[in-house]
Scaffold this active site. Structure first.
Site, PDB file in Angstrom:
ATOM      1  N   ASP A 152       0.844  -1.283  -0.035  1.00  0.00           N
ATOM      2  CA  ASP A 152      -0.149  -0.045   0.015  1.00  0.00           C
ATOM      3  C   ASP A 152       1.029   1.175   0.026  1.00  0.00           C
ATOM      4  OD1 ASP A 152      -2.343   1.306  -0.261  1.00  0.00           O
ATOM      5  OD2 ASP A 152      -2.595   1.331   1.966  1.00  0.00           O
ATOM      6  N   HIS A 159      -3.733  13.921   1.195  1.00  0.00           N
ATOM      7  CA  HIS A 159      -3.739  13.096   2.307  1.00  0.00           C
ATOM      8  C   HIS A 159      -2.603  13.321   3.234  1.00  0.00           C
ATOM      9  CE1 HIS A 159      -4.954   9.452   4.536  1.00  0.00           C
ATOM     10  NE2 HIS A 159      -3.641   9.065   4.149  1.00  0.00           N
ATOM     11  N   GLU A 225     -10.313   3.491   3.997  1.00  0.00           N
ATOM     12  CA  GLU A 225      -9.479   4.707   3.174  1.00  0.00           C
ATOM     13  C   GLU A 225     -10.010   4.219   1.778  1.00  0.00           C
ATOM     14  OE1 GLU A 225      -5.174   3.863   4.171  1.00  0.00           O
ATOM     15  OE2 GLU A 225      -5.541   5.586   5.582  1.00  0.00           O
ATOM     16  N   GLU A 227      -9.242   4.000  -1.811  1.00  0.00           N
ATOM     17  CA  GLU A 227      -8.058   3.701  -2.641  1.00  0.00           C
ATOM     18  C   GLU A 227      -8.086   3.041  -3.979  1.00  0.00           C
ATOM     19  OE1 GLU A 227      -4.540   2.136  -0.365  1.00  0.00           O
ATOM     20  OE2 GLU A 227      -5.236   3.337   1.264  1.00  0.00           O
ATOM     21  N   ASP A 259      -8.974   0.114   2.355  1.00  0.00           N
ATOM     22  CA  ASP A 259      -7.682  -0.116   3.416  1.00  0.00           C
ATOM     23  C   ASP A 259      -8.271   0.324   4.835  1.00  0.00           C
ATOM     24  OD1 ASP A 259      -5.349  -0.692   4.468  1.00  0.00           O
ATOM     25  OD2 ASP A 259      -4.465   1.309   4.197  1.00  0.00           O
ATOM     26  N   ARG A 263      -7.594   3.862  13.651  1.00  0.00           N
ATOM     27  CA  ARG A 263      -6.688   5.008  13.905  1.00  0.00           C
ATOM     28  C   ARG A 263      -6.057   5.234  15.180  1.00  0.00           C
ATOM     29  NH1 ARG A 263      -5.555   6.036   8.733  1.00  0.00           N
ATOM     30  NH2 ARG A 263      -7.397   6.568   7.480  1.00  0.00           N
ATOM     31  N   GLN A 266      -3.163   2.766  15.036  1.00  0.00           N
ATOM     32  CA  GLN A 266      -2.051   3.276  14.150  1.00  0.00           C
ATOM     33  C   GLN A 266      -1.312   4.292  14.773  1.00  0.00           C
ATOM     34  OE1 GLN A 266      -4.090   4.953  10.572  1.00  0.00           O
ATOM     35  NE2 GLN A 266      -1.953   5.491   9.779  1.00  0.00           N
ATOM     36  N   LYS A 279      -3.507  -1.937  10.345  1.00  0.00           N
ATOM     37  CA  LYS A 279      -4.272  -2.162   8.669  1.00  0.00           C
ATOM     38  C   LYS A 279      -4.184  -3.565   8.395  1.00  0.00           C
ATOM     39  CE  LYS A 279      -3.101   2.466   7.534  1.00  0.00           C
ATOM     40  NZ  LYS A 279      -4.018   3.144   6.622  1.00  0.00           N
ATOM     41  N   THR A 283      -8.624  -5.657   4.214  1.00  0.00           N
ATOM     42  CA  THR A 283      -8.274  -5.011   3.131  1.00  0.00           C
ATOM     43  C   THR A 283      -9.473  -5.326   1.982  1.00  0.00           C
ATOM     44  OG1 THR A 283      -6.082  -4.828   3.532  1.00  0.00           O
ATOM     45  CG2 THR A 283      -6.940  -3.997   1.426  1.00  0.00           C
ATOM     46  N   GLU A 400      -9.511  12.192   7.939  1.00  0.00           N
ATOM     47  CA  GLU A 400      -9.696  13.565   7.221  1.00  0.00           C
ATOM     48  C   GLU A 400     -10.720  14.536   7.049  1.00  0.00           C
ATOM     49  OE1 GLU A 400      -6.812  13.998   3.352  1.00  0.00           O
ATOM     50  OE2 GLU A 400      -7.132  11.937   3.952  1.00  0.00           O
TER      51      GLU A 400
END
Ligand code: MN
Length: 467
Positions: A152, A159, A225, A227, A259, A263, A266, A279, A283, A400
């Site tokens: 990834d 971002h 996420e 992607e 993904d 948080r 992370q 993560k 996925t 975000e």
């Protein structure tokens, strides 16, 4: 290396599969993505999906077409140059992943002919049609290739800047960002097809106060996420590299990737080696691989770097990459909560962005990945990193989207810490991160003046309670 725009992209093309001709179809003649499929009646007959046959297929309108059955009928003979004894069904996928760009184009042209309204070879062969053409509603559709490896990237500068400003206020982009396509090795064993339930992970979270002890338990800040994935066809030998001019000959096509990201886990674990358990729990990938051949009319210039930005090093630069290394692909995220589904509400759109806003192209990411001699293998999944643009409404994750800061406002509004604005749902529920029962739906499509719109299909997953 570019794929031609030819008669297979002609917006006037019609198929004998009527549903493909509907303006609303994401899978018209001009698309022809690859997938694998199983028939529901064969799964029922076996009593177990593991035992039912899986075949390489394409989607046209509302139908799944078994490409191996067409190959067995001899319809792809003479498409592949080094074909010895005809393309036998079991080997079709091997021919396709190993194919040269010229062979891939020849294959697409043949498939387009076979499905076009005026071609009788499949249309009028009742037995073959019966065997090869099945409504998608009577199939399970899976990604075309199972990845043996998954990497990834982090290719959106928007971002990276937003997340950097959250985690390290005032020091958003690290000095390497504009030189190196940043990535991390993901875990192929937890790449799951669209529709698979996602169990909320458990893990370590930072101490509540400095000097305290970390806690272990269900993730409290679960995120998606948005992607774009790209899949490797031809690989490279260990010790060999992939020059940027040849990178796209090694990429089969694009799919959607979610993904999923924990948080809180992370933030605690990411330094100094990057994401790990935040993560690797899951996925999700969409089933349809939209080929680079199909995407030819929708290529665009690579990201235009600002006057103060460095140019990429030589091994990551080429005229072709600058001129049309990007993809003009519109992407959206939709959400539906369990309560919304109970009350009959449609999913709500959370964001809309474009893959053309990425700082690094797919060719640059692949070339960089192999630049140390790392061997890439057929089916390897590479993903772009969260696709976010400059505008707030194009932010590709909740981290975000619900953040009060704005790295790109004039002057920038940076709000360190965790200040967030919740998203309100039609039920009156609010979200800053995902709740159990939430379904995240990713969508994507390409459109352009004088072109037939083609879609990526959907990438879906429902969050299940932690175990
Ligand atoms: Mn990611």
């Amino acid at each position: 290396m570019t794929y031609p725009i030819d008669h297979t992209h002609d917006p006037a093309l019609r198929s004998w599969v009527e549903s493909a001709n509907a303006e609303s179809s994401e899978f018209p003649m001009q698309n022809l993505p690859w997938c694998r499929a199983q028939r529901l009646d064969e799964i029922e007959a076996e009593g177990d999906a593991e035992l039912a046959p899986v075949f390489l297929a394409t989607r046209i309108g509302d139908e799944i077409v078994d490409l191996e059955a067409l190959a067995d009928a001899g319809l792809f003979e003479d498409v592949f140059e080094d074909e010895d004894e005809g393309v036998m069904g079991f080997a079709l996928v091997e021919y396709l992943v190993a194919a040269s760009p010229a062979e891939r184009v020849a294959f697409r042209r043949r498939l387009s002919e076979l499905l076009s309204a005026g071609d009788a070879r499949v249309r009028d062969d009742e037995e073959l049609r019966e065997e090869a053409v099945t409504p998608v509603s009577r199939c399970v559709v899976l990604p075309a290739l199972e990845p043996r490896d998954y990497t990834d990237f982090y290719a959106s500068v928007y971002h990276a800047t937003n997340v950097g400003n959250m985690f390290r206020p005032g020091n958003a982009l690290l000095p390497n960002y504009k030189h190196v396509p940043i990535g991390y090795h993901g875990r192929a064993s937890t790449v799951v097809p669209s529709g698979t339930g996602i169990v909320r992970p458990k893990g370590q979270q930072a101490p509540a106060e400095e000097g305290g002890s970390p806690s272990f338990g269900p993730c409290k800040l679960l995120d998606y996420e948005l992607e774009v994935g790209f899949v490797v066809g031809r690989g490279n030998e260990l010790g060999e590299t992939i020059p940027i001019e040849e990178a796209e000959a090694h990429i089969l096509g694009l799919c959607l990737v979610n993904d999923w990201s924990a948080r809180d886990m992370q933030k605690w674990e990411y330094q100094p080696l990057g994401p790990f358990l935040a993560k690797s729990f899951a996925t999700t990938v969409s089933p349809y691989l939209v080929t680079l051949e199909a995407l030819a009319p929708f290529r665009c210039a690579a990201f235009e770097r600002g006057a103060g930005d460095p140019q990429p090093l030589g091994y990551l630069s080429s005229d072709a990459n600058r001129a049309h290394g990007g993809v003009d692909l519109t992407l959206e995220v939709w959400l539906s909560s369990a309560q919304m589904r109970e009350q009959g509400h449609e999913p709500v759109r959370l964001s809309r962005g474009s893959f053309r806003d990425m700082y690094w192209t797919i060719a640059q990411m692949l070339t960089h990945h192999a630049s140390n001699g790392c061997s890439m293998q057929p089916g390897d999944l590479l993903a772009s990193g969260t696709v976010s643009g400059k505008a707030r409404e194009s932010r590709g994750c909740l981290l975000e989207l619900t953040w009060d800061g704005d790295s790109f406002a004039e002057p920038p509004v940076l709000v360190p810490g965790t200040q967030r604005t919740a998203i309100e749902l039609p039920t009156g529920e609010t979200r800053t991160f995902l709740a159990d029962g939430d379904e995240v739906i990713l969508r994507g499509w390409c459109e352009g003046e004088g072109r037939r719109r083609i879609g990526m299909g959907e990438c879906r997953g429902v969050v299940r309670a932690a175990r």
